[in-house]
Design a protein around this motif. Structure first.
Motif, PDB file in Angstrom:
ATOM      1  N   ASP A 207      17.504 -69.068 -95.701  1.00  0.00           N
ATOM      2  CA  ASP A 207      17.179 -67.912 -94.863  1.00  0.00           C
ATOM      3  C   ASP A 207      16.794 -66.737 -95.755  1.00  0.00           C
ATOM      4  O   ASP A 207      16.785 -66.848 -96.990  1.00  0.00           O
ATOM      5  N   LYS A 208      16.491 -65.621 -95.151  1.00  0.00           N
ATOM      6  CA  LYS A 208      16.037 -64.447 -95.901  1.00  0.00           C
ATOM      7  C   LYS A 208      17.066 -63.999 -96.939  1.00  0.00           C
ATOM      8  O   LYS A 208      16.730 -63.724 -98.085  1.00  0.00           O
ATOM      9  N   LYS A 209      18.337 -63.951 -96.541  1.00  0.00           N
ATOM     10  CA  LYS A 209      19.396 -63.501 -97.445  1.00  0.00           C
ATOM     11  C   LYS A 209      19.539 -64.463 -98.630  1.00  0.00           C
ATOM     12  O   LYS A 209      19.652 -64.026 -99.786  1.00  0.00           O
ATOM     13  N   TYR A 210      19.539 -65.759 -98.367  1.00  0.00           N
ATOM     14  CA  TYR A 210      19.711 -66.730 -99.449  1.00  0.00           C
ATOM     15  C   TYR A 210      18.482 -66.753-100.363  1.00  0.00           C
ATOM     16  O   TYR A 210      18.611 -66.908-101.577  1.00  0.00           O
TER      17      TYR A 210
ATOM     18  N   THR B 183      20.128 -81.194-102.663  1.00  0.00           N
ATOM     19  CA  THR B 183      20.849 -81.120-101.395  1.00  0.00           C
ATOM     20  C   THR B 183      21.167 -82.522-100.898  1.00  0.00           C
ATOM     21  O   THR B 183      20.653 -83.513-101.416  1.00  0.00           O
ATOM     22  N   THR B 184      21.992 -82.583 -99.887  1.00  0.00           N
ATOM     23  CA  THR B 184      22.345 -83.878 -99.329  1.00  0.00           C
ATOM     24  C   THR B 184      21.167 -84.518 -98.604  1.00  0.00           C
ATOM     25  O   THR B 184      20.867 -85.691 -98.821  1.00  0.00           O
ATOM     26  N   PHE B 185      20.468 -83.759 -97.762  1.00  0.00           N
ATOM     27  CA  PHE B 185      19.407 -84.335 -96.938  1.00  0.00           C
ATOM     28  C   PHE B 185      18.078 -83.594 -97.000  1.00  0.00           C
ATOM     29  O   PHE B 185      17.228 -83.775 -96.146  1.00  0.00           O
ATOM     30  N   GLY B 186      17.890 -82.752 -97.997  1.00  0.00           N
ATOM     31  CA  GLY B 186      16.630 -82.035 -98.128  1.00  0.00           C
ATOM     32  C   GLY B 186      16.731 -80.603 -97.650  1.00  0.00           C
ATOM     33  O   GLY B 186      17.760 -80.161 -97.138  1.00  0.00           O
ATOM     34  N   VAL B 187      15.633 -79.894 -97.836  1.00  0.00           N
ATOM     35  CA  VAL B 187      15.564 -78.486 -97.457  1.00  0.00           C
ATOM     36  C   VAL B 187      14.542 -78.339 -96.343  1.00  0.00           C
ATOM     37  O   VAL B 187      13.430 -78.878 -96.430  1.00  0.00           O
ATOM     38  N   LYS B 188      14.912 -77.625 -95.315  1.00  0.00           N
ATOM     39  CA  LYS B 188      13.994 -77.363 -94.211  1.00  0.00           C
ATOM     40  C   LYS B 188      12.849 -76.500 -94.727  1.00  0.00           C
ATOM     41  O   LYS B 188      13.072 -75.475 -95.370  1.00  0.00           O
ATOM     42  N   HIS B 189      11.636 -76.910 -94.464  1.00  0.00           N
ATOM     43  CA  HIS B 189      10.472 -76.153 -94.925  1.00  0.00           C
ATOM     44  C   HIS B 189      10.207 -75.006 -93.956  1.00  0.00           C
ATOM     45  O   HIS B 189       9.919 -75.227 -92.787  1.00  0.00           O
ATOM     46  N   ASN B 190      10.354 -73.794 -94.463  1.00  0.00           N
ATOM     47  CA  ASN B 190      10.089 -72.588 -93.689  1.00  0.00           C
ATOM     48  C   ASN B 190       9.469 -71.552 -94.627  1.00  0.00           C
ATOM     49  O   ASN B 190       9.175 -71.851 -95.778  1.00  0.00           O
ATOM     50  N   ILE B 191       9.293 -70.337 -94.169  1.00  0.00           N
ATOM     51  CA  ILE B 191       8.620 -69.333 -94.994  1.00  0.00           C
ATOM     52  C   ILE B 191       9.413 -68.985 -96.254  1.00  0.00           C
ATOM     53  O   ILE B 191       8.829 -68.595 -97.256  1.00  0.00           O
ATOM     54  N   TYR B 192      10.728 -69.138 -96.228  1.00  0.00           N
ATOM     55  CA  TYR B 192      11.548 -68.804 -97.395  1.00  0.00           C
ATOM     56  C   TYR B 192      11.553 -69.938 -98.413  1.00  0.00           C
ATOM     57  O   TYR B 192      11.725 -69.704 -99.600  1.00  0.00           O
ATOM     58  N   HIS B 193      11.351 -71.130 -97.956  1.00  0.00           N
ATOM     59  CA  HIS B 193      11.266 -72.291 -98.854  1.00  0.00           C
ATOM     60  C   HIS B 193       9.962 -72.271 -99.629  1.00  0.00           C
ATOM     61  O   HIS B 193       9.937 -72.512-100.834  1.00  0.00           O
TER      62      HIS B 193
END
Length: 162
Positions: free
Chosen positions: A105-108, A135-145
């Motif tokens: 997220d934005k904070k992270y 990570t265990t199962f990957g990272v969700k692709h979003n604007i912060y990724h």
């Protein structure tokens, strides 16, 4: 070893063992903290597999954790795993346990930028810094990724032979 620690922390003195016990335990902050530490421990025992998953197993490197304690108005930072490579790159690995795809997220995303900036500033490195999420199962692709993460390793990769 992890099973013994788990037993001693969560099972040995548990009075309730009926229906819903696991759901209650796994929702606690204590279990979430333990899971994160256990995941990091497993990752650190599988550095060869992490390098293989990143496609850098043939590159000589030194691996370590890194921490800078804040002081004198300067922010601190901790990096879970550094892979300091002879190809003039450093893979900065952040390890996150999650029961689902991990979401930045934005904070992270700001915390990640801070870690990279503090590391760069304090070490005075001229090497390229590459952020890797383990990570265990990957990272969700979003604007912060998109603007942050150069590579990902998932738990399954830790058990693939190099």
């Amino acid at each position: 070893m992890c099973h013994s620690r788990f037993y001693l922390k969560f099972i040995e003195h548990t009075r309730s063992t009926g229906d819903g016990t696991w759901q209650r335990l796994s929702a606690s902050q204590s279990w979430k903290s333990w899971s994160g530490g256990a995941f990091e421990s497993v990752c650190l025992k599988h550095i060869a597999q992490i390098k293989y998953a990143l496609g850098i197993s043939g590159i000589q490197s030194d691996e370590s954790i890194w921490r800078f304690v804040s002081g004198e108005g300067r922010p601190g930072a901790q990096i879970d795993l550094l892979i300091d490579r002879t190809d003039h790159c450093i893979s900065i690995c952040e390890m996150k346990f999650s029961a689902y795809d991990f979401t930045i997220d934005k904070k992270y995303a700001e915390e990640l930028r801070n870690k990279l900036q503090v590391f760069s500033s304090e070490t005075k490195t001229r090497k390229s810094l590459l952020l890797v999420m383990i990570t265990t199962f990957g990272v969700k692709h979003n604007i912060y990724h998109l603007g942050s993460v150069q590579n990902e390793v998932v738990m399954e990769d830790l058990f693939t032979a190099p």
